[in-house]
Enzyme design. Sequence first.
Site, PDB file in Angstrom:
ATOM      1  N   GLU A 189       0.773  -1.417  -0.002  1.00 35.32           N
ATOM      2  CA  GLU A 189      -0.123  -0.126   0.063  1.00 35.32           C
ATOM      3  C   GLU A 189       0.761   1.231  -0.025  1.00 35.32           C
ATOM      4  OE1 GLU A 189      -3.273   1.769   2.951  1.00 35.32           O
ATOM      5  OE2 GLU A 189      -3.028  -0.476   2.874  1.00 35.32           O
ATOM      6  N   ASP A 190       1.909   1.214   0.645  1.00 34.07           N
ATOM      7  CA  ASP A 190       2.692   2.470   1.032  1.00 34.07           C
ATOM      8  C   ASP A 190       3.691   2.623  -0.207  1.00 34.07           C
ATOM      9  OD1 ASP A 190       1.520   3.376   2.807  1.00 34.07           O
ATOM     10  OD2 ASP A 190       2.760   2.985   4.476  1.00 34.07           O
TER      11      ASP A 190
END
Length: 788
Positions: free
Chosen positions: A144-145
Amino acid sequence: MDDVAITAHSPELTLTSSTHTRMMSDLPPLSAELLNHPVMFSLVEQQQRRGCQASLESVQTAFINAYHSPSVEALISRHREYLPSADFDLIRRSYAFAAVAHEGQRRQSGQPYIDHPIEVAIILLDLRLDTESIAAALLHDVVEDSGVPISVIEQFFGQQVASLVDGVTKLSGYESKSKEEAQAGTYRKLIIASADDPRVVLIKLADRLHNMRTIHATPPQKQQRVARETLEIYAPLAHRLGMWQMKSELEDLAFKTLHPDRYQEIARGLAMRKEARDRIVQKVIAQLKEMLAREGIKAEVTGRSKHIYSIWRKMERKGVPLERIYDQLAVRIIVDDPNNEVGACYQALGVVHGKMNWTPVMQEFDDYIAAPKESSYRSIHTTVILPEGLHCEVQIRSTKMHEEAEHGIAAHWRYKEGFNSRSDRDYENKIRWLRELISWRNETTDREFVDMLRAEFEERVFVFTPKGKIIDLPEGSTPVDFAYRIHSEVGHRCIGAKVNDRMVPLDYQLRNGEIVEILTSKNQRGPSRDWLRFVKTPSARNHIKRYFRRLEREENIIAGREMLEKELKRFGLMQVSFEKLVELAGPTVRSVEDLFYQIGVDDLNERALVQKLLGAQETAPPPSPPAPTQPMARVSASGEIYLEGTGKIASRLARCCNPVFGEPIVGFTTRGRGVTVHRTDCRTIQNLSASERNRLMPVCWGNGSGPNQWFPVPLRIEAWDRVGLWRDISNVIADAGINITDINQGKRWANGRTVLNVTVSLQSMAQLSPLIEKLNRIPDVIDVYRKT
């Protein structure tokens, strides 16, 4: 994932090229292969965008340093304590990759972002989870990051780890959706993934727990949102999975964020009494230890502190101050007798009730060993009154019961081979509700799915089958909900129910401890659409809706029309335009036929639609006058008509339709008796000839009905006659604060069916709908509607 800040990279210890090459060659093959994978170039670009002075060699060097760092060795040391044969290279590789993926990121507290996945991993180590779970905890934010493809996680960390990471990663592709829709989609994905592998939800709960522990560093608005979400979703989720310890901490942290003043007030109150309370608890513990030892029962006795949120809930529920919450004093007896754990628990109970100078409070006694909760929670709860006059709660359980109560499904790792043992009945009971929930995933929207999830988190009632099995249902559930919890076919064939050997209506709300027996038909008769009005559980509602969706469209259209006309008839609305109802129903209804169909399959609630119509009528402007030159007359609540420039004129409310304040009305000029006020949909008005219609005049209600102004409304009640029926009907009407002006018995059939005619006095239409709803819930009442 937590909000992150981007910071410039501080130059790390740089290795010479020869040292770098040598250290790469010392890595296991899979880690060395990862260092030369194209994903490393992506991480270099990612770090450069964050302002770091990064190159491929510096990223590889950072990976090697992290692989051998003291931080990862500390994690491995903890893991080795309970799993000495684990794949420790997987943990080193996961930590090193997470460290370089998050390089340059900081949490809003200012700490390096990598601290967060480390803390999540430590929470899972405390739960003694497996190696794949620890690795996934370390990697849970890299997709996600940092934009790492899930395929890379699968290639270098295995399919299990990739599946776990994917399960806790927010959904992509929701950029065009609202925040609520995106969140609902993420919840749905999480629950579906957790039903297949519960480790997903354990990682997510650990992630949320650490975020709540550090929530003070986030902006106030986000603190409120995250804390509400924690109380509404994550704490109840931990509770349903039997994880009492995590649930309690999540609740206290969320409560402290949402209501800091109330939290501190209770905390101070507890602290003020702590010394005296601890002194009494220690005395109780010493007495119990002595007596248990004398009886030959090996057990650990400890004090048990109540968490602040549960104390606040009890204060709110009972409406009492802190000093009136009796079970602030609490101890727990954990017996240690693996060969006779159940017997030892009852022996300890005998000591508490029979050997001590204490008085048991029998209404506060619960035996969840003899009758475990559906989640398999087992313990004995009793409350005793001490010689000082104080109440003290005592819990009794075995060591194994305690582990399962504290850590829920996570405790199964200590007694079973992971979560793959399908023969483990206790584990299956804990996640059965999850599997039932996802069975509807293809028939519900994201928001409907989340509504179903929230329903699972409501207060519970525990009832018994005739064979003694406990069934756990949301508070307010009915015998129909119970039937569908047993099996869909039992629900479809249900024709009646007995509770404690007494016949009850199918909309009866079940209470704790009742024994429920479902009466079924031998033939497949199918559910009733009326059940959709009162069933509580999403599972029952969806089974019923699925049944009707499978019928032919034409059948559903016919049934929907009948349901709508029946509901309109209840309120005496006989001349309503279906096209008007299509407009009120909203954009999903495109035609009258579509309106009937959606009501037939319960995509649209006919009661809510009619309520919407009534509300529109009360707020609607007066109808256009038949003659534009004729002035508008105003009708008082008592039926008197005032015409501007003329004053009061002779008038009365029509007895044929009995208009009530707020309904659309029209005046009819009679010969010699002034003006009669009718409802606009009155049959008398609808049947006027063309010449008679010239005698209509526009009227509207005045400013409001006064406190002593009442309107007679005749109701027709069809019911099965029985002793006490009149009494029950009059009690419901009286409890609503409504007066009965006339009552008589109508037709009575040989089979016991009867008609009761009741005229009630109302002040406005707003009173009619709730009254009809309550009358319909009286046992043996078949139907209630307004006479016209």
